[in-house]
Design a protein around this motif. Structure first.
Motif, short mmCIF file in Angstrom:
data_model
loop_
_atom_site.label_atom_id
_atom_site.label_comp_id
_atom_site.label_asym_id
_atom_site.label_seq_id
_atom_site.Cartn_x
_atom_site.Cartn_y
_atom_site.Cartn_z
N ALA A 135 -12.86 -4.89 12.41
CA ALA A 135 -11.51 -4.90 11.83
C ALA A 135 -10.69 -3.74 12.37
CB ALA A 135 -11.61 -4.85 10.31
N ALA A 136 -11.34 -2.58 12.54
CA ALA A 136 -10.62 -1.42 13.08
C ALA A 136 -10.14 -1.70 14.50
CB ALA A 136 -11.52 -0.19 13.05
N LEU A 162 -9.85 -13.39 -5.07
CA LEU A 162 -8.58 -12.68 -5.00
C LEU A 162 -7.46 -13.68 -5.27
CD1 LEU A 162 -9.25 -10.57 -1.79
CD2 LEU A 162 -9.62 -9.90 -4.17
N PRO A 163 -6.31 -13.23 -5.74
CA PRO A 163 -5.20 -14.16 -6.04
C PRO A 163 -4.81 -14.97 -4.81
CG PRO A 163 -4.74 -11.99 -6.94
CD PRO A 163 -5.95 -11.83 -6.05
N ALA A 164 -4.64 -16.27 -4.99
CA ALA A 164 -4.18 -17.13 -3.91
C ALA A 164 -2.74 -16.78 -3.56
CB ALA A 164 -4.30 -18.59 -4.31
N VAL A 165 -2.39 -16.96 -2.27
CA VAL A 165 -1.05 -16.62 -1.79
C VAL A 165 -0.44 -17.86 -1.15
CG1 VAL A 165 0.29 -15.12 -0.26
CG2 VAL A 165 -1.77 -14.24 -1.37
N ILE A 166 0.77 -18.17 -1.54
CA ILE A 166 1.46 -19.32 -0.98
C ILE A 166 1.65 -19.12 0.51
CG2 ILE A 166 3.61 -20.64 -0.99
CD1 ILE A 166 3.91 -19.91 -3.95
N GLY A 167 1.34 -20.19 1.25
CA GLY A 167 1.50 -20.14 2.70
C GLY A 167 0.25 -19.70 3.44
N GLY A 168 -0.80 -19.29 2.71
CA GLY A 168 -2.02 -18.86 3.35
C GLY A 168 -3.18 -19.80 3.04
N ASP A 169 -4.39 -19.30 3.16
CA ASP A 169 -5.59 -20.10 2.88
C ASP A 169 -6.65 -19.18 2.30
OD1 ASP A 169 -7.29 -22.24 2.71
OD2 ASP A 169 -7.29 -22.70 4.85
N GLN A 205 -4.61 -4.54 2.29
CA GLN A 205 -5.36 -3.76 1.32
C GLN A 205 -6.80 -3.59 1.79
OE1 GLN A 205 -3.62 -2.49 -1.42
NE2 GLN A 205 -1.90 -3.38 -0.27
N ASP A 206 -7.63 -2.96 0.95
CA ASP A 206 -9.04 -2.77 1.29
C ASP A 206 -9.69 -4.13 1.53
OD1 ASP A 206 -11.51 -1.47 1.64
OD2 ASP A 206 -12.03 -1.89 -0.45
N GLY A 258 3.46 -14.93 14.86
CA GLY A 258 2.52 -13.96 15.45
C GLY A 258 2.15 -12.81 14.56
N GLU A 259 2.10 -13.03 13.23
CA GLU A 259 1.75 -11.93 12.34
C GLU A 259 1.05 -12.50 11.10
OE1 GLU A 259 3.89 -7.88 10.61
OE2 GLU A 259 5.11 -9.65 11.09
N ALA A 260 -0.06 -11.86 10.67
CA ALA A 260 -0.79 -12.32 9.49
C ALA A 260 -1.69 -11.21 8.98
CB ALA A 260 -1.62 -13.57 9.81
N VAL A 261 -2.17 -11.40 7.74
CA VAL A 261 -3.17 -10.51 7.16
C VAL A 261 -4.44 -11.33 6.95
CG1 VAL A 261 -3.82 -9.13 5.16
CG2 VAL A 261 -1.50 -8.98 6.08
N LEU A 262 -5.56 -10.82 7.47
CA LEU A 262 -6.83 -11.55 7.41
C LEU A 262 -7.83 -10.78 6.56
CD1 LEU A 262 -7.27 -12.33 11.22
CD2 LEU A 262 -5.86 -13.57 9.56
N LEU A 263 -8.66 -11.50 5.83
CA LEU A 263 -9.79 -10.88 5.13
C LEU A 263 -10.92 -10.65 6.13
CD1 LEU A 263 -10.18 -12.78 1.73
CD2 LEU A 263 -9.94 -10.30 2.02
N TRP A 264 -11.43 -9.41 6.18
CA TRP A 264 -12.61 -9.20 7.02
C TRP A 264 -13.87 -9.07 6.18
CZ3 TRP A 264 -15.35 -4.89 5.89
CH2 TRP A 264 -14.68 -3.79 5.33
N ARG A 265 -13.75 -8.78 4.88
CA ARG A 265 -14.91 -8.77 3.99
C ARG A 265 -15.44 -10.20 3.85
NH1 ARG A 265 -12.89 -6.75 -1.56
NH2 ARG A 265 -14.93 -7.64 -2.13
#
Length: 898
Positions: A442-443, A653-660, A672-673, A688-695
């Motif tokens: 992730a880093a 974790l809370p679901a977010v509209i537009g994601g999965d 976040q962590d 071209g931009e998103a937040v991904l879970l790596w855990r």
């Protein structure tokens, strides 16, 4: 006493079997004589006989007058057998004139025995010494007769063995202690219980002498009145009551021995030697029943009975925990393994004890213990830093995939709470270390420059983007008879590990880049979604689309290529492949055939795959596709579009509209962590931009069986496996047959760093094409080839060096001929010496650079050099997989001893 009185006193009662036997002789050889006079007690209760279709009347000849009366009443078609104790002086010539051979016949039962065994003319001396045997053989002759003798003299083994088998209801089975223990434990005691006790005693004594203590024990305990305990159950108790090593006997154990002898072996003692013979035969009988799948279902009853016997009847419940066969013994060994796993000491010895137990051979009961020890080994290995995301991906392919595969098996590891808790603690330690690797990835991924640099990067390196698979892998192999590109949607590196060995066993040979000798790892497009990553794979560039986009993309990259998805794979009844797919694979004008199999991705949405190993049978029609490609001479490229993580107690974790489940729009908030913010050309959503879970232990929204779209290494790493049929030898430049890919800790205990053979070429790193503006970023993705490590044991390595310089070695190399390679022999020697002379053959092959397909041939060459004068200096264990190097014999034969 007068002679007449002496003759009368010697008469004996005769059996029906003897009378019948002599009647047969009379009918066959008597000619005109239809009377047989036997010297016997004139007592008969059997009635008239029918022998070979003739009526035979048996007469009690209490006097000459009684015999003459019987003569007078004899019908023309009737035979007479006269039983008389009258001496010859009391019978006149009138009686004997009509008798067979005009004499009184002695009832010599032995004279009748050879005739019972076709081909025999006499009885052996050993058989005649059994004074009870003739009567028994005559009395118990089966309807179909005794088995013919292959010798002129009937042996005791043949005759009495046949008698015993007949009385036990076993027919003509070959008997020994193991057979008797197994057969007398089937729950039916009626045949043996119905045998006369005196004959039982004779047969038990004979069997004990002929077949050993176990045979006598089985017969004796079955014959014991009122005993319902089966011989095998008693044998299992004896196994722990009289162990091989008796140095740690307890008072309870000694008391239990006494109770067993008093209650079940009445009137007999059991010596330690006899006890071990019985115990060993019991183990062999259990093994025999297990191999035969216990058709009569007797084994389960025996095991339960043995546990109850030790617990309730003998008062030593702890004995079952010492057994290598009873279930409590398996649980005890698993618990000991759990303790060793927690302590990190004695793990290998504890595993060996588990694998020595019978339960470990049943229905995969050995898998979880093996995987636990493999993970424990992995935790002891060094986990150094890697340079960039490329290094993260390759490490996941080389090492982490095997960890994930083992973790999946261990997740549902044991139904025993103590063992399960120990496995759980090990899983926590493993996941902590895996999280550290995901943190590292992730880093690297969070650096937007790195994400941008993935475009077109590493075309000559070991790690690729998923969009580079067509150009870097499929295109070079296309010239070797065409390519079958199989995309297993959602296949992680761990699933690839499960499948690779099975594919290899199907007759295909795996190929890898020569620079690394490792399988390729590719990076999924971001987010790691099917609509993004699979489309990018087929189109050769980062893009999103549908199956139609994928078809067009492959056809653009390779004109004439054909792509098949779900519905197009369905075959008609009786076929494994649809006609269109089969025709495309067979058509040499089609350069690339692309096939998508969705079984893995579908399962992550529908089925629990937390501890599921994948096989080709789960991925229909994969096996048929591979067979068709092999026949057509096509190279097979087996890959994926992304991996997945499995639902294992993930945090919601809370679901977010537009994601999965594993990604969300960047606009929903800063990372976040456990999350990573990514941007750049390889991110194909939200401009071209998103937040991904790596855990891997978290998700957005509701639970499913599995998830993808995030940034864990299990999701990002796309395995790329290349196969050709075994007879193929041509390959693009820079590829070679793959050596074993399993990390060394998978098959062997971890040892200090092993030396690399000095004569093996170090992998050469191709120069990179310089890309403007990306020199620094490219370095972040570099994956350096493995660095040879130095030898930890100077003395051992000194021994190898002395062998390589010895005259004997030079002579052996000359004798071995041109096929022998000093570098190969040296590599095998150094690997085995560093491991104290014992290692899995895949560990040795990997260290020596031997291709998996050439292990047998390569090791045969090494044996030819090392096995001086035919001595087994280098040999293979009975398991067919473990190599053993006799270090003492090695030094002696190469002149190093003394």
């Amino acid at each position: 006493m007068t002679t007449a009185a002496a003759e009368a006193q010697r008469t004996v009662a005769v059996s029906e079997a003897l009378v019948r036997s002599r009647a047969v002789e009379l009918i066959a050889k008597g000619g005109d004589s239809r009377v047989l006079v036997l010297r016997a007690q004139p007592r008969w209760h059997g009635g008239d006989l029918t022998v070979d279709g003739h009526h035979v009347r048996v007469v009690e000849g209490i006097s000459q007058l009684a015999i003459l009366d019987a003569y007078a009443e004899q019908a023309d078609d009737e035979y007479l057998v006269v039983l008389t104790d009258r001496p010859r002086a009391d019978l006149n010539d009138t009686v004997l004139a009509r008798a067979y051979r005009q004499q009184i016949e002695d009832p010599d039962e032995w004279a009748s025995v050879p005739g019972l065994f076709g081909g025999a003319r006499e009885v052996s001396r050993e058989l005649r010494h059994l004074d009870w045997a003739a009567t028994a053989l005559l009395d118990h002759e089966p309807a179909g007769g005794w088995a013919p003798s292959s010798n002129l003299a009937v042996t005791a083994e043949h005759a009495i063995g046949g008698l015993l088998g007949h009385l036990l209801g076993l027919g003509r089975a070959e008997l020994d202690g193991v057979v008797l223990l197994a057969e007398l434990s089937n729950g039916s005691r009626a045949p043996w219980s119905g045998v006369d006790p005196e004959l039982q005693a004779h047969l038990i004594a004979w069997a004990e002498q002929e077949y050993g203590a176990a045979a006598g024990f089985a017969l004796r305990t079955t014959a014991a009145p009122g005993s319902l305990v089966r011989p095998l159950a008693l044998g299992l108790a004896i196994d722990v009551l009289w162990p091989r090593s008796s140095t740690d006997l307890t008072e309870e154990q000694v008391a239990a021995r006494t109770r067993l002898i008093e209650r079940y072996v009445t009137g007999h003692t059991v010596t330690p030697l006899q006890a071990r013979e019985i115990a060993d035969a019991t183990g062999a009988a259990v093994l025999r029943l297990s191999r035969e799948n216990d058709p009569d279902g007797r084994l389960g009853v025996v095991l339960d009975q043995a546990e109850a016997l030790l617990r309730d009847n003998l008062g030593w419940a702890a004995g079952a925990e010492r057994s290598a066969i009873l279930r409590p013994g398996f649980t005890a060994r698993l618990r000991a393994l759990g303790v060793a796993l927690d302590a990190g000491v004695g793990v290998e010895e504890a595993l060996a004890a588990v694998l020595h137990h019978r339960e470990s051979t049943l229905a995969g009961q050995d898998l979880a213990p093996r995987m636990a020890v493999r993970l424990c080994r992995w935790l002891t290995t060094a986990d150094g830093q890697v340079n960039g995301l490329g290094g993260d991906l390759q490490r996941q392919m080389d090492d982490g995939a095997w960890v994930d595969s083992a973790l999946g098996v261990l997740w549902a590891g044991s139904d025993d709470p103590e063992v399960g808790a120990a496995y759980g603690r090990l899983i926590d330690r493993v996941r902590d270390r895996r999280h550290a690797r995901d943190t590292s990835a992730a880093a690297h991924l969070s650096d937007s420059a790195v994400v941008r640099s993935l475009v077109g990067l590493l075309e000559d390196g070991p790690a690729l983007g998923v969009e580079d698979i067509l150009s870097a892998v499929v295109d070079p192999w296309k010239s070797q008879g065409g390519v079958l590109l199989v995309v297993l949607d959602g296949m992680s590196a761990a699933v690839a590990v499960d499948l690779a060995s099975e594919v290899g066993r199907s007759g295909l040979v795996e190929w890898v880049p020569s620079t690394t000798r490792r399988r390729l790892a590719a990076a999924a497009a971001l987010p790691s979604l099917t609509g993004v990553s699979r489309t990018s794979l087929f189109c050769g560039e980062i893009t999103a689309g549908t199956s139609a986009t994928e078809k067009a993309g492959l056809s653009t990259a390779f004109p004439g290529a054909k792509t098949f998805h779900k519905g197009e794979l369905r075959a008609s009844g009786g076929a494994q492949l649809s006609d269109n797919v089969a025709a495309a694979i067979a058509d040499s004008a089609v350069p690339v055939v692309g096939v998508v199999i969705n079984a893995i991705d579908d399962a992550t949405h529908k089925n629990d795959t937390s501890n599921r190993p994948w096989a080709m049978s789960d991925l229909v029609p994969l096996r048929a596709l591979l067979n068709a490609a092999s026949i057509a001479g096509r190279t097979v490229v087996l890959t994926s579009d992304h991996g997945h993580v499995v639902e294992r107690a993930t945090e919601k974790l809370p679901a977010v509209i537009g994601g999965d489940a594993r990604w969300r729009p960047a606009a929903a908030g800063t990372a976040q962590d456990g999350e990573v913010h990514v941007s750049g050309p390889r991110v194909a959503v939200n401009e071209g931009e998103a937040v991904l879970l790596w855990r891997d232990d978290a998700r957005y929204g509701p639970a499913r069986s599995g998830y993808h779209g995030g940034a864990s290494l299990a999701e990002l790493t796309v395995p790329v496996l290349v196969y050709q049929r075994s007879l193929a030898s041509a390959a693009p430049e820079g590829w070679e047959p793959a050596p074993p890919q399993a990390p060394s800790w998978w098959n062997d205990p971890v040892v200090a760093a092993m030396p690399a053979p000095a004569t093996l070429p170090k992998p050469a790193k191709k120069p990179r094409r310089k890309q403007a503006g990306h020199d620094d970023e490219a370095a972040l993705f570099d994956l350096a080839p493995p660095t040879p490590s130095m030898a930890p044991e100077a003395q051992s390595l000194g021994m190898v060096d002395r062998i390589l310089r010895s005259d004997v070695y030079a002579d052996q190399m000359r004798l071995a001929g041109r096929a022998a390679s000093s570098g190969l022999v040296e590599a095998v020697l150094r690997t085995l010496v560093a491991r104290d002379g014992r290692a899995h053959q895949e560990t040795v092959a990997a260290a020596a650079g031997i291709a998996t397909s050439g292990i047998t041939q390569g090791l045969a060459i090494v044996k030819r050099v090392l096995n001086v004068e035919g001595y087994d200096i280098l040999s293979v264990d009975a398991d067919g997989e473990t190599l053993r190097l006799d270090l003492g014999l090695l030094q002696e034969q190469f002149g190093l001893s003394g």
